[in-house]
Design an enzyme around this catalytic site. Sequence first.
Site, PDB file in Angstrom:
ATOM      1  N   TYR A   1      38.398  49.281  44.713  1.00  0.00           N
ATOM      2  CA  TYR A   1      37.603  49.198  43.453  1.00  0.00           C
ATOM      3  C   TYR A   1      36.774  50.351  43.218  1.00  0.00           C
ATOM      4  O   TYR A   1      36.285  50.591  42.327  1.00  0.00           O
ATOM      5  CB  TYR A   1      36.661  47.937  43.507  1.00  0.00           C
TER       6      TYR A   1
ATOM      7  N   HIS B   1      34.354  48.841  36.555  1.00  0.00           N
ATOM      8  CA  HIS B   1      33.174  47.952  36.784  1.00  0.00           C
ATOM      9  C   HIS B   1      32.325  48.643  38.191  1.00  0.00           C
ATOM     10  O   HIS B   1      31.381  48.000  38.160  1.00  0.00           O
ATOM     11  CB  HIS B   1      34.028  46.668  37.664  1.00  0.00           C
TER      12      HIS B   1
ATOM     13  N   TYR C   1      30.346  41.739  46.243  1.00  0.00           N
ATOM     14  CA  TYR C   1      31.220  41.826  45.303  1.00  0.00           C
ATOM     15  C   TYR C   1      30.278  41.200  43.942  1.00  0.00           C
ATOM     16  O   TYR C   1      29.235  40.862  44.181  1.00  0.00           O
ATOM     17  CB  TYR C   1      32.190  40.716  45.572  1.00  0.00           C
TER      18      TYR C   1
ATOM     19  N   ASN D   1      30.283  39.444  41.516  1.00  0.00           N
ATOM     20  CA  ASN D   1      29.818  37.905  41.031  1.00  0.00           C
ATOM     21  C   ASN D   1      28.655  37.389  41.977  1.00  0.00           C
ATOM     22  O   ASN D   1      27.929  36.422  41.734  1.00  0.00           O
ATOM     23  CB  ASN D   1      31.022  37.203  41.166  1.00  0.00           C
TER      24      ASN D   1
END
Length: 186
Positions: A14, A19, A63, A65
């Site tokens: 990532y 993001h 992460y 969330n």
Amino acid sequence: MKLVVGLGNPDKKYENTRHNCGFRAIDFYAKKNNLLFKNKYNSLYTEIIVNNEKIILVKPQTYMNLSGTAVRKFVNFYDINIKDILIIYDDVDFEIGKFKIKRNGSSGGHNGINNIIENLKTNNIQRVRIGISKTKEELMSYVLGTFSKDENEKIDKLLPVICNIIDDFSILDIDKLMEKYNKSNE
């Protein structure tokens, strides 16, 4: 004491995604100031004194969330006032290379901000929203996609401004930050 949190996802895959703009901003700031990260509360963090004010910079490793669980632990441990928190993250409502400082509000559908609001039990979360542009693509695929070369250059030009915002956050309240930076970015 100030808490500045950059949002992102921890895995290497990532690292260069849209993001992870929050992580990218914190990493840029840390590199510029020769800061080293340590582990605490399922996060990478570092500290710096700016204008006689301690700033704790955090990259939650939970992460996106679940970012709020890490933020809440730092807030509770250091007894940080909500007005002394600044969250940096990606936002599809602005074009790439633009940003907006905001005093509070809803999550706008951003799961990281939503989890922080839930964990801190307030939407009075001060933030720097880094534009990643709207898309007709499926949102999850888009935010987890990488920037093009041109897009990366726009983000790279923005990062020194974000560093200045972090430094100024040590001495300016959110209204003065918005007044100083938002108009110059329109």
